[in-house]
Design a protein around this motif. Structure first.
Motif, PDB file in Angstrom:
ATOM      1  N   PHE A  44      44.667 -22.749  -5.199  1.00 20.62           N
ATOM      2  CA  PHE A  44      44.033 -24.166  -4.942  1.00 20.62           C
ATOM      3  C   PHE A  44      44.040 -24.652  -3.639  1.00 20.62           C
ATOM      4  CE2 PHE A  44      44.398 -28.887  -5.631  1.00 20.62           C
ATOM      5  CZ  PHE A  44      43.147 -29.053  -6.497  1.00 20.62           C
ATOM      6  N   LEU A  45      44.920 -24.032  -2.897  1.00 20.31           N
ATOM      7  CA  LEU A  45      44.992 -24.438  -1.532  1.00 20.31           C
ATOM      8  C   LEU A  45      43.426 -23.681  -0.713  1.00 20.31           C
ATOM      9  CD1 LEU A  45      48.260 -24.399   0.144  1.00 20.31           C
ATOM     10  CD2 LEU A  45      46.896 -26.251   0.606  1.00 20.31           C
ATOM     11  N   SER A  46      43.527 -22.409  -1.014  1.00 18.73           N
ATOM     12  CA  SER A  46      42.373 -21.783  -0.532  1.00 18.73           C
ATOM     13  C   SER A  46      40.956 -21.985  -1.151  1.00 18.73           C
ATOM     14  CB  SER A  46      42.571 -20.321  -0.629  1.00 18.73           C
ATOM     15  OG  SER A  46      42.920 -19.771  -2.205  1.00 18.73           O
ATOM     16  N   HIS A  47      40.892 -22.388  -2.453  1.00 20.70           N
ATOM     17  CA  HIS A  47      39.612 -22.545  -3.092  1.00 20.70           C
ATOM     18  C   HIS A  47      39.262 -24.128  -3.280  1.00 20.70           C
ATOM     19  CE1 HIS A  47      40.646 -18.360  -4.029  1.00 20.70           C
ATOM     20  NE2 HIS A  47      39.260 -18.262  -4.426  1.00 20.70           N
ATOM     21  N   GLN A  48      40.227 -24.859  -3.136  1.00 22.53           N
ATOM     22  CA  GLN A  48      39.774 -26.508  -3.500  1.00 22.53           C
ATOM     23  C   GLN A  48      40.210 -27.180  -2.274  1.00 22.53           C
ATOM     24  OE1 GLN A  48      38.106 -27.190  -6.001  1.00 22.53           O
ATOM     25  NE2 GLN A  48      38.395 -25.532  -7.390  1.00 22.53           N
ATOM     26  N   ILE A  49      41.454 -27.388  -1.955  1.00 23.07           N
ATOM     27  CA  ILE A  49      41.878 -28.512  -0.859  1.00 23.07           C
ATOM     28  C   ILE A  49      41.342 -27.962   0.506  1.00 23.07           C
ATOM     29  CG2 ILE A  49      43.717 -29.345   0.214  1.00 23.07           C
ATOM     30  CD1 ILE A  49      45.612 -29.143  -2.301  1.00 23.07           C
ATOM     31  N   ILE A  50      41.633 -26.815   1.036  1.00 23.47           N
ATOM     32  CA  ILE A  50      41.110 -26.550   2.524  1.00 23.47           C
ATOM     33  C   ILE A  50      39.657 -26.389   2.474  1.00 23.47           C
ATOM     34  CG2 ILE A  50      41.343 -24.613   4.281  1.00 23.47           C
ATOM     35  CD1 ILE A  50      44.262 -24.025   3.502  1.00 23.47           C
ATOM     36  N   PRO A  51      38.763 -25.916   1.632  1.00 23.33           N
ATOM     37  CA  PRO A  51      37.510 -26.196   1.756  1.00 23.33           C
ATOM     38  C   PRO A  51      36.886 -27.535   1.799  1.00 23.33           C
ATOM     39  CG  PRO A  51      37.971 -24.398   0.400  1.00 23.33           C
ATOM     40  CD  PRO A  51      39.119 -24.979   0.633  1.00 23.33           C
ATOM     41  N   TYR A  52      37.502 -28.474   0.956  1.00 19.35           N
ATOM     42  CA  TYR A  52      37.307 -29.796   1.039  1.00 19.35           C
ATOM     43  C   TYR A  52      37.530 -30.466   2.206  1.00 19.35           C
ATOM     44  CZ  TYR A  52      37.034 -34.673  -0.071  1.00 19.35           C
ATOM     45  OH  TYR A  52      36.778 -36.093  -0.023  1.00 19.35           O
ATOM     46  N   ILE A  53      38.578 -30.220   2.760  1.00 17.35           N
ATOM     47  CA  ILE A  53      39.051 -30.833   4.030  1.00 17.35           C
ATOM     48  C   ILE A  53      38.355 -30.426   5.285  1.00 17.35           C
ATOM     49  CG2 ILE A  53      40.871 -30.961   5.722  1.00 17.35           C
ATOM     50  CD1 ILE A  53      41.536 -32.801   3.218  1.00 17.35           C
ATOM     51  N   ASP A  54      37.926 -28.908   5.135  1.00 12.41           N
ATOM     52  CA  ASP A  54      37.231 -28.654   6.490  1.00 12.41           C
ATOM     53  C   ASP A  54      35.639 -29.044   6.397  1.00 12.41           C
ATOM     54  OD1 ASP A  54      39.116 -27.262   7.417  1.00 12.41           O
ATOM     55  OD2 ASP A  54      38.849 -25.406   6.675  1.00 12.41           O
ATOM     56  N   ASN A  55      35.187 -29.216   5.016  1.00 17.13           N
ATOM     57  CA  ASN A  55      33.743 -29.778   4.848  1.00 17.13           C
ATOM     58  C   ASN A  55      33.649 -31.063   5.076  1.00 17.13           C
ATOM     59  OD1 ASN A  55      32.852 -27.047   4.182  1.00 17.13           O
ATOM     60  ND2 ASN A  55      33.138 -27.195   1.937  1.00 17.13           N
ATOM     61  N   ASN A  56      34.736 -31.990   4.928  1.00 18.11           N
ATOM     62  CA  ASN A  56      34.521 -33.494   5.060  1.00 18.11           C
ATOM     63  C   ASN A  56      35.083 -34.046   6.243  1.00 18.11           C
ATOM     64  OD1 ASN A  56      33.372 -34.630   2.288  1.00 18.11           O
ATOM     65  ND2 ASN A  56      34.702 -32.841   1.915  1.00 18.11           N
ATOM     66  N   TYR A  57      36.011 -33.214   6.998  1.00 15.19           N
ATOM     67  CA  TYR A  57      36.513 -33.836   8.212  1.00 15.19           C
ATOM     68  C   TYR A  57      36.134 -32.759   9.395  1.00 15.19           C
ATOM     69  CZ  TYR A  57      38.601 -37.049   4.838  1.00 15.19           C
ATOM     70  OH  TYR A  57      38.818 -37.996   3.859  1.00 15.19           O
ATOM     71  N   ASN A  58      36.289 -33.105  10.572  1.00 17.02           N
ATOM     72  CA  ASN A  58      36.039 -32.201  11.782  1.00 17.02           C
ATOM     73  C   ASN A  58      37.283 -31.571  11.766  1.00 17.02           C
ATOM     74  OD1 ASN A  58      34.765 -30.904  13.675  1.00 17.02           O
ATOM     75  ND2 ASN A  58      34.430 -32.816  14.973  1.00 17.02           N
ATOM     76  N   THR A  59      37.402 -30.469  11.510  1.00 12.49           N
ATOM     77  CA  THR A  59      38.932 -29.595  11.603  1.00 12.49           C
ATOM     78  C   THR A  59      38.587 -28.347  12.373  1.00 12.49           C
ATOM     79  OG1 THR A  59      38.438 -28.364   9.663  1.00 12.49           O
ATOM     80  CG2 THR A  59      39.632 -30.275   9.534  1.00 12.49           C
ATOM     81  N   ILE A  60      39.861 -27.745  12.841  1.00  9.32           N
ATOM     82  CA  ILE A  60      40.046 -26.529  13.371  1.00  9.32           C
ATOM     83  C   ILE A  60      39.896 -25.583  12.198  1.00  9.32           C
ATOM     84  CG2 ILE A  60      41.122 -25.011  15.042  1.00  9.32           C
ATOM     85  CD1 ILE A  60      42.519 -27.380  16.306  1.00  9.32           C
ATOM     86  N   ALA A  61      38.854 -25.218  11.795  1.00 14.59           N
ATOM     87  CA  ALA A  61      38.665 -24.345  10.688  1.00 14.59           C
ATOM     88  C   ALA A  61      39.057 -23.030  10.654  1.00 14.59           C
ATOM     89  CB  ALA A  61      37.144 -24.349  10.079  1.00 14.59           C
ATOM     90  N   ASP A  62      40.366 -22.656  10.976  1.00 20.14           N
ATOM     91  CA  ASP A  62      40.793 -21.151  10.723  1.00 20.14           C
ATOM     92  C   ASP A  62      42.422 -21.624  10.857  1.00 20.14           C
ATOM     93  OD1 ASP A  62      42.217 -21.615  13.442  1.00 20.14           O
ATOM     94  OD2 ASP A  62      40.245 -21.176  14.347  1.00 20.14           O
ATOM     95  N   ALA A  63      42.950 -20.434  10.490  1.00 25.12           N
ATOM     96  CA  ALA A  63      44.571 -20.485  10.187  1.00 25.12           C
ATOM     97  C   ALA A  63      45.443 -20.996  11.264  1.00 25.12           C
ATOM     98  CB  ALA A  63      44.946 -19.078   9.848  1.00 25.12           C
ATOM     99  N   LYS A  64      44.974 -20.996  12.327  1.00 26.97           N
ATOM    100  CA  LYS A  64      45.882 -21.322  13.588  1.00 26.97           C
ATOM    101  C   LYS A  64      45.800 -22.657  13.823  1.00 26.97           C
ATOM    102  CE  LYS A  64      46.079 -17.167  16.436  1.00 26.97           C
ATOM    103  NZ  LYS A  64      45.734 -16.647  17.732  1.00 26.97           N
ATOM    104  N   GLY A  65      44.773 -23.295  13.335  1.00 29.46           N
ATOM    105  CA  GLY A  65      44.596 -25.063  13.120  1.00 29.46           C
ATOM    106  C   GLY A  65      45.325 -25.562  11.960  1.00 29.46           C
ATOM    107  N   ARG A  66      45.983 -24.598  11.030  1.00 26.81           N
ATOM    108  CA  ARG A  66      46.499 -25.397   9.829  1.00 26.81           C
ATOM    109  C   ARG A  66      47.999 -25.042   9.599  1.00 26.81           C
ATOM    110  NH1 ARG A  66      42.248 -21.727   7.189  1.00 26.81           N
ATOM    111  NH2 ARG A  66      40.125 -23.238   7.304  1.00 26.81           N
ATOM    112  N   THR A  67      48.828 -26.099   9.455  1.00 22.50           N
ATOM    113  CA  THR A  67      50.330 -25.960   9.214  1.00 22.50           C
ATOM    114  C   THR A  67      50.722 -26.156   7.842  1.00 22.50           C
ATOM    115  OG1 THR A  67      50.546 -26.399  11.456  1.00 22.50           O
ATOM    116  CG2 THR A  67      52.393 -26.588  10.283  1.00 22.50           C
ATOM    117  N   LEU A  68      51.496 -25.675   7.230  1.00 22.77           N
ATOM    118  CA  LEU A  68      52.265 -25.799   6.008  1.00 22.77           C
ATOM    119  C   LEU A  68      53.389 -26.371   6.087  1.00 22.77           C
ATOM    120  CD1 LEU A  68      51.291 -25.603   3.007  1.00 22.77           C
ATOM    121  CD2 LEU A  68      52.243 -23.471   2.543  1.00 22.77           C
ATOM    122  N   VAL A  69      53.793 -27.607   5.633  1.00 21.52           N
ATOM    123  CA  VAL A  69      55.299 -28.285   5.727  1.00 21.52           C
ATOM    124  C   VAL A  69      55.953 -28.437   4.532  1.00 21.52           C
ATOM    125  CG1 VAL A  69      56.267 -30.244   6.760  1.00 21.52           C
ATOM    126  CG2 VAL A  69      54.213 -29.578   7.859  1.00 21.52           C
TER     127      VAL A  69
END
Length: 576
Positions: free
Chosen positions: A266-291
């Protein structure tokens, strides 16, 4: 032969009240804890004087009047009182009621309180590390009650609220506390493929800069209990960041599970694509943190280790990691990992009320070290709960996002017990009818009713330094076991003045008849590197070749009627 290892308030004379102000290092957090008693006043002495005074009073009525005056003078909300590592807690009990005390310190096991001079006042003297913070409650006739004399309460997932004590040297950075000096971000609620998310946007968010993203598993709890939005506001403002937070609700995780969808997908196919497409993010693994915290940490670690090209930063708080995670890390030779710097990990957990899985945390750190991954870890003098996680999350965020932190990395594991406090982490979980443990001043007395084992630590060690101080009260034999691939047994028989060491239970590798000592009173062992130093009555007996590698457990054995005192234990293992 198999060996079964069994691990198995506050009163003060009126003089204390005069001029006594709360100057705790954390006044915002410690309101209601009077932790700065004058150094010129001996709290314990004054407490004992007050007890004696009440016992000498002529009637119950006069005793109760004195207690009323004392509480009124000190003031409700100013309890418990604290001096150095001493905490005295009181409770006024109605006739016919029963009371016990529970807290982080004893893993929420009931502890009997002491009644004072046949009055309604019950008290408990605790000795607690000066840098600690703990939570507690009373159980009165089966009901959980907060301390009516302590205004310092914290939100609890289990009990709604708990009373709290903050010791004099406990340090809080107070990031989670709302502060009007900082602009506030906003929370946006979104539904993605029938799954509800909460998205935090920082106060100065704009489409002109690329921003890192924090993905919180069980994020609704981080918002409710950790006030993580306040922490993110301050973090972003003070460091000119625009970090985004995405909060995945615990209930939504359960919904995904029922539908047979795993979070990784769900992260890889839904949540992360949505966030990267709708907000200006660092769109790679190093810009993402799981807590993640506690029960969700295993899931978070699994995702990062399996998909480091998806998310490569990990923050785990009080994780209880499975053997499968250790195996996954051990065998992690994924082509997605170009070098060891691709994965960055932060861990923290509390020293009190440990769980069994924390042993795997240490092994997890060892394997991170072996793989060359970047990590920071710290152990805090707190329990594993939301009050701890909200305090310490800022350290993990600063390390991941800013590559800094105000703590020393846990490169070594140290278990040190000098027994100057009431609670020993080594003895809180013991349930052994063959062994009676008595707390004395600065030491513990062990009375063996039958031949039995006492495990000195439930951690596993690879290579370690050991110091152990024992006092022998009688002439019964005792033994120290270091159990691993190579097993060592140190046996001392005071009656025969004999000290022997066996390897793998059968081969005697050392023996010394100590005829020049009239009586064996104490034994001190130093194990360091490949040598074991032995001291009897502070006299060095010898240095023996000794190997302390390969996952050792450390335990004591006494025979029936053996009686010894433990005055100090120091175990240090280098993780790298």
């Amino acid at each position: 032969m198999k060996k079964k290892l069994i691990l198995s308030a506050c009163i003060l004379l009126f003089i204390l009240v005069l001029g006594c102000k709360d100057t705790n290092v954390n006044p915002a957090l410690n309101k209601g804890n009077n932790s700065a008693i004058s150094e010129n006043i001996n709290l314990l002495k004054e407490f004992n004087n007050f007890k004696s005074k009440l016992k000498q009073s002529s009637s119950i009525e006069s005793k109760e009047e004195e207690i009323d005056k004392m509480i009124a003078k000190i003031g409700r909300g100013n309890f418990p009182l604290i001096q150095n590592n001493n905490v005295i807690i009181i409770y006024r009990l109605e006739e016919g009621e029963n009371i016990t005390f529970i807290s982080d310190l004893s893993n929420w096991k009931e502890q009997k309180m002491n009644r004072l001079a046949d009055t309604s006042l019950y008290y408990l003297l605790l000795q607690v590390p000066k840098k600690a913070r703990f939570e507690y409650k009373f159980i009165v006739d089966g009901k959980f009650i907060n301390d009516p004399l302590n205004n310092n309460k914290v939100k609890s997932k289990v009990f709604e609220f708990n009373s709290q004590v903050i010791m004099p040297e406990y340090k809080s950075r107070k990031y989670w506390i709302e502060d009007t000096r900082f602009a506030k971000g906003k929370i946006i609620n979104k539904k993605i493929d029938e799954i509800n998310l909460s998205i935090y946007l920082p106060p100065k968010y704009s489409q002109d800069s690329r921003n890192s993203v924090l993905y919180f598993i069980g994020g609704n709890q981080y918002l409710e209990y950790a006030k993580i939005n306040n922490t993110l506001d301050k973090l972003n403002d003070q460091n000119s960041l625009n970090t985004i937070g995405v909060f995945i609700d615990s209930k939504e995780l359960a919904s995904l599970s029922k539908e047979g969808i795993d979070l990784e997908y769900f992260l890889s196919h839904q949540i992360i694509p949505y966030i990267d497409n709708n907000y200006n993010t660092i769109a790679d693994a190093k810009g993402r943190t799981l807590v993640a915290f506690n029960e969700y940490a295993n899931l978070a670690a699994s995702i990062v280790l399996k998909k480091p090209n998806l998310i490569s930063n990990l923050i785990l708080q009080s994780p209880v990691l499975s053997d499968e995670i250790l195996l996954l890390l051990e065998n992690n030779n994924s082509k997605d990992i170009k070098n060891s710097k691709d994965i960055k990990v932060y861990l923290d957990w509390g020293e009190f009320n440990k769980k069994q899985g924390i042993n795997n945390n240490l092994e997890f750190l060892r394997r991170l070290e072996e793989k060359g991954y970047e990590y920071k870890a710290q152990i805090n003098l707190e329990a594993n709960n939301w009050s701890s996680w909200r305090e310490n999350i800022i350290d993990g965020l600063e390390y991941i996002l800013l590559d800094k932190g105000n703590f020393n990395n846990l490169k070594k594991m140290i278990i040190k017990e000098e027994f100057d406090g009431q609670y020993s982490n080594l003895f809180t979980e013991i349930n052994n009818e063959n062994l009676r443990i008595k707390k004395l001043s600065g030491e513990y007395e062990l009375n063996f009713r039958e031949t039995t084992f006492l495990k000195l630590s439930y951690y596993k060690f690879r290579e370690f330094d050991l110091q152990l101080d024992l006092k022998l009260i009688n002439s019964k034999p005792i033994a120290l076991f270091l159990t691993g691939r190579e097993n060592y047994t140190v046996v001392i028989n005071p009656a025969k003045k004999d000290l022997s060491i066996f390897e793998n239970e059968e081969q005697k590798i050392y023996q010394n008849k100590i005829n020049n000592i009239s009586q064996i009173d104490s034994l001190r062992l130093f194990a360091k590197g490949n040598k074991l130093n032995l001291f009897i009555n502070e006299q060095e007996i010898g240095k023996i070749d000794f190997a302390t590698d390969n996952s050792k457990y450390i335990s004591l054995m006494g025979v029936k009627d053996s009686k010894i005192k433990i005055g100090g234990i120091y175990i240090e293992e280098i993780l790298n």
